[in-house]
Scaffold this active site. Sequence first.
Site, PDB file in Angstrom:
ATOM      1  N   GLU A   1      35.662  35.166  41.467  1.00 16.49           N
ATOM      2  CA  GLU A   1      34.902  36.101  42.288  1.00 16.49           C
ATOM      3  C   GLU A   1      33.452  36.244  41.845  1.00 16.49           C
ATOM      4  O   GLU A   1      32.543  36.332  42.667  1.00 16.49           O
ATOM      5  CB  GLU A   1      35.559  37.489  42.252  1.00 16.49           C
ATOM      6  CG  GLU A   1      36.882  37.584  42.980  1.00 16.49           C
ATOM      7  CD  GLU A   1      37.997  36.855  42.272  1.00 16.49           C
ATOM      8  OE1 GLU A   1      37.911  36.701  41.036  1.00 16.49           O
ATOM      9  OE2 GLU A   1      38.939  36.446  42.949  1.00 16.49           O
TER      10      GLU A   1
ATOM     11  N   HIS B   1      46.705  45.433  45.549  1.00 11.67           N
ATOM     12  CA  HIS B   1      46.463  44.910  46.886  1.00 11.67           C
ATOM     13  C   HIS B   1      46.205  46.042  47.858  1.00 11.67           C
ATOM     14  O   HIS B   1      46.386  45.888  49.052  1.00 11.67           O
ATOM     15  CB  HIS B   1      47.667  44.072  47.371  1.00 11.67           C
ATOM     16  CG  HIS B   1      47.899  42.838  46.552  1.00 11.67           C
ATOM     17  ND1 HIS B   1      48.543  42.860  45.354  1.00 11.67           N
ATOM     18  CD2 HIS B   1      47.537  41.554  46.756  1.00 11.67           C
ATOM     19  CE1 HIS B   1      48.579  41.635  44.852  1.00 11.67           C
ATOM     20  NE2 HIS B   1      47.981  40.822  45.676  1.00 11.67           N
TER      21      HIS B   1
END
Lengths: 353, 399
Positions: free
Chosen positions: A88, A158
């Site tokens: 990322e 999540h």
Amino acid sequence: MTLRGLGRGISIGKRCFSSFTEVEKPPMDGKPINLFSAINQALHIALETDPRAYVFGEDVGFGGVFRCTTGLADRFGRNRVFNTPLCEQGIAGFAIGLAAMGNRAIAEIQFADYIYPAFDQIVNEAAKFRYRSGNQFNCGGLTIRSPYGAVGHGGHYHSQSPEAFFCHVPGLKVVIPRSPRQAKGLLLACIRDSNPVVFFEPKWLYRLAVEEVPEHDYMLPLSQAEVIRQGSDITLVGWGAQLSVLEHACDEVAKDGISCELIDLRTLIPWDKETVEASVRKTGRLLVSHEAPVTGGFGAEISASIAERCFLRLEAPVARICGLDTPFPLVYEPFYMPTKNKVLDAIKATVNY
Amino acid sequence: MAVSRLASSTSTVSKLLLRPLSAPPFSRSFSEAAAGDDQTVLTIETSVPFTGHKIDPPSRSVEATPKELFSFFRDMAVMRRMEIAADSLYKAKLIRGFCHLYDGQEAVAVGMEAAITKRDCIITAYRDHCIFLGRGGKLVEAFSELMGRRTGCSKGKGGSMHFYKKEAGFYGGHGIVGAQVPLGCGLAFAQKYSKDETVTFALYGDGAANQGQLFEALNISALWDLPVILVCENNHYGMGTAEWRASKSPAYYKRGDYVPGLKVDGMDVLAVKQACKFAKEHALKNGPIILEMDTYRYHGHSMSDPGSTYRTRDEISGIRQERDPIERVRKLILTHEIASASELKDIEKEIRKKVDEAIAQAKESPMPDPSEIFSDVYVKGYGTEVFGADRKEVKAVLP
């Protein structure tokens, strides 16, 4: 009052942060599609209209884990739509560099929970680029899209809503759509905005929300909140998937004769203080609701600002119905979430203060 | 391309697999009744030799007792059965959230345990059910945690991705890819301080191998000679992305550059044991080392991934036929006449029964108490106030 000296006549006044002044109401016609299809359409249009736009991220090539990028690689080629390795920080840094060369970099962070390695790049490199270079350079073409929010069974990693961290960074814009039609227009506006934008997509709505979305190219204004429902007793402010919870609460409380004004903030920073203030001046009460934990959530900023601006008008303290101050839980998700009943209780408590 | 590369390696591997079994002079077991005889030591060759990077690899002749082989078979069979059972439970919606299964990779967990003690630490990512079992975790604890019950190893608050076992040095169970590696190096740092001759095994996958934090941790570990072993469980797919599409260099054992590395056949439990033993000795003397376990997962990345859109069914069944870790040990046991085929079948039946019992027991277990949502946010006794939905309605003091 304008500051023309600092390039391009930035005027400080009402609604000055929008990318354009004409507000076109998109026509109502369109095919009913869901959120990921709307975002997909927006990306297709973005890549079509700007040959220097690129979409990249983990697994976007085959369509992405939520299918938002379906068909892009086939249509525009692997040089414009490509997969990145699992990094990322690398994705964000790379996107900033690409944008600094004048391209439109549309980076995807697969889940907002994974955005933290990229946080340094976004906060320290992207947000401050224009400022620290005295406007020589900028990464305005940067848009980072990321699915956020609860999905029913996502657990700790999540389901997070990290919007508040980014709202604390001047130089960034944070935009969150509530529905497919909004998403398409807002995403196109974000991509074409000349500031770095973080665009959070409510993952719960990817398949669940279906709305008629016009097929043509249209944009919705940034930094403009939308009053979805008019009311007179209390103002409810929210964004993303939480708005549907608020809407249900509005409907239910209407049976008790309480009329709610519902506002979708849409852009979290820079946020539309005027619209919210005008509404609170009308109703005298405010309730903010978001999924992120209550302490330090963006509701706190709204609450403080409105208290400053409307102190004497407020009939009751500003209520915040938010997630609990715990990590996003796995089995406890129903307890953690700001559910309709919690909102109802708060509306009644505020109205009867 | 990954498919063809894999196919060629499996065909070479399958050739080598047959070698030790057809070479009686290597083992002494034929002359003795092996079952129950603890004194016999078998010398078995690993399927492929080790490949070293900046280090001389250990010998591929591994010593093992029949008892050990038996236990390998048993442990791996339990793990395999547990994962298959978890698959059905997930489909029955008793397990919710995310569930990442380890079947196919059991040899790594079992081989590693055979080489180390419970005072050494293991830390891994989210594919942690079998490592937990290897560290001495109970089936009941595992299933309870998967189903989010109170008797789970993390009190039902962690779920599939967050198994822990403090007494056995199992530091879990992490969701963010790659984040556990710097943590593992930190554990090793503490171990170096304590001078107790223990090491840490920090496991990560081929997907995580491209995370920046891994290289940061590697540099620090090498600089300070930390007793950490970085184990790349290379199952060749980071979710759906094949290794050659994500990494410029998929030779993960070489990625340490100045840190030595060893490539190991991760489907051969004896090779894993040998490599981990070697690595532990190395780490205690010379600092970090990377082990790349060449392994494979039969299931998709998680239960939401069918696992067949990015690889062919032939590839999966090919590996199952040629390189399955349990089958390899079964063949060794049968060839060395440690047990008969029917005995092994009985063991598998018994394991199946045990697993079913554990599931039934776990199902009986209650969900955690709602008040537990607030516990363990901070250390107990912190007494800080938290607010829930509405300040007036839900106000709790964190325990």
